[in-house]
Design an enzyme around this catalytic site. Structure first.
Site, short mmCIF file in Angstrom:
data_model
loop_
_atom_site.label_atom_id
_atom_site.label_comp_id
_atom_site.label_asym_id
_atom_site.label_seq_id
_atom_site.Cartn_x
_atom_site.Cartn_y
_atom_site.Cartn_z
N GLY A 11 -11.24 -2.71 5.13
CA GLY A 11 -11.33 -2.28 3.75
C GLY A 11 -11.69 -0.82 3.55
O GLY A 11 -12.18 -0.43 2.50
N HIS A 111 1.18 1.99 3.92
CA HIS A 111 1.67 1.72 5.28
C HIS A 111 1.38 2.91 6.18
O HIS A 111 1.62 4.06 5.78
CB HIS A 111 3.19 1.43 5.25
CG HIS A 111 3.70 1.05 6.60
ND1 HIS A 111 3.52 -0.21 7.14
CD2 HIS A 111 4.32 1.77 7.56
CE1 HIS A 111 4.04 -0.25 8.35
NE2 HIS A 111 4.53 0.94 8.63
C1 GAR Z 1 -4.27 0.68 6.93
O1 GAR Z 1 -4.06 1.56 7.99
C2 GAR Z 1 -2.95 0.32 6.28
O2 GAR Z 1 -2.02 1.36 6.30
C3 GAR Z 1 -2.49 -0.82 7.15
O3 GAR Z 1 -3.66 -1.56 7.39
C4 GAR Z 1 -4.76 -0.67 7.44
C5 GAR Z 1 -5.89 -1.23 6.60
O4 GAR Z 1 -7.08 -0.55 6.84
N1 GAR Z 1 -1.48 -1.61 6.50
C6 GAR Z 1 -0.40 -2.07 7.12
O5 GAR Z 1 -0.20 -1.91 8.30
C7 GAR Z 1 0.54 -2.83 6.23
N2 GAR Z 1 1.79 -3.08 6.91
P1 GAR Z 1 -8.35 -0.81 5.93
O6 GAR Z 1 -8.60 -2.32 5.91
O7 GAR Z 1 -9.47 -0.09 6.62
O8 GAR Z 1 -8.06 -0.28 4.57
#
Ligand code: GAR
Length: 193
Positions: A11, A111
């Site tokens: 998050g 992404h």
């Molecule tokens: C982020 O890096 C986002 O770009 C990726 O998940 C991570 C979440 O991090 N999303 C994807 O890969 C979607 N295909 P967070 O939970 O620390 O915000």
């Protein structure tokens, strides 16, 4: 602009949005609700810290998609928040047309690559292994094509000779933490609400 955030992981991007809101840098946007499909996800703690209701919502038995009941549960719970924008901040589930149509043109996704390069899982690792010299992150509208909807904005990150996968991940995440709140703020200013 009423924003609902969905996430599955630590998050950090939800926190970047909440922090921007606290700093009055989120334009006309307010975050009204956070939902996670993982009961122990770090994203839920950020809601509590910033005073935004955050809870686990059961997605059903599958790992990467909703079952029918889970999909309806999410649609109804999100609808009850009367959202103007739904932000997927690390929500690791493929969305099907019924969900997407319920919130047409109101769902955006973050992404960790410069789409259309490296869609799907592990965008940073894919770019690293392919040896590209510039990667980054993308915010786009969600359509039925996974990671294929219209691009709203991107930020580039150069891969240096001294980088490791870990240092690259850190820089892409830092770029995400700047890009996503900026996009939400901009959409809120442009929204005719
Ligand atoms: C982020 O890096 C986002 O770009 C990726 O998940 C991570 C979440 O991090 N999303 C994807 O890969 C979607 N295909 P967070 O939970 O620390 O915000």
């Amino acid at each position: 602009m009423r924003v609902v955030i969905l996430g599955s992981g630590r998050g950090s991007n939800a926190e970047a949005i909440l922090n921007a809101l606290q700093q009055k840098q989120l334009g006309r946007a307010e975050v009204v609700r956070i939902f996670s499909d993982k009961p122990d996800a770090g994203i839920l703690a950020h809601g509590a810290k910033y005073g935004v209701p955050a809870s686990f919502l059961d997605p059903g038995p599958f790992k990467t998609k909703f079952d029918d009941e889970g999909e309806v549960r999410y649609i109804e719970a999100i609808n009850a928040c009367e959202p103007d924008l739904i932000v997927l901040a690390g929500f690791m589930r493929i969305l099907k047309p019924r969900f997407i149509d319920a919130f047409a043109n109101r769902i955006i996704n973050l992404h960790p690559s410069l789409l259309p390069s490296f869609p799907g899982l592990d965008g940073i690792g894919q770019a690293w292994r392919r040896g590209v010299k510039i990667t980054g992150c993308t915010v786009h509208y969600v359509t039925a094509e996974v990671d294929g909807g219209p691009i709203i904005d991107q930020a580039a990150v150069r891969i240096e000779k001294t980088d490791t996968l870990e240092s690259l991940e850190a820089r892409v995440h830092a770029a995400e933490h700047a890009l996503l709140p900026a996009v939400v703020a901009r959409l809120s200013e442009e929204a005719k609400i």
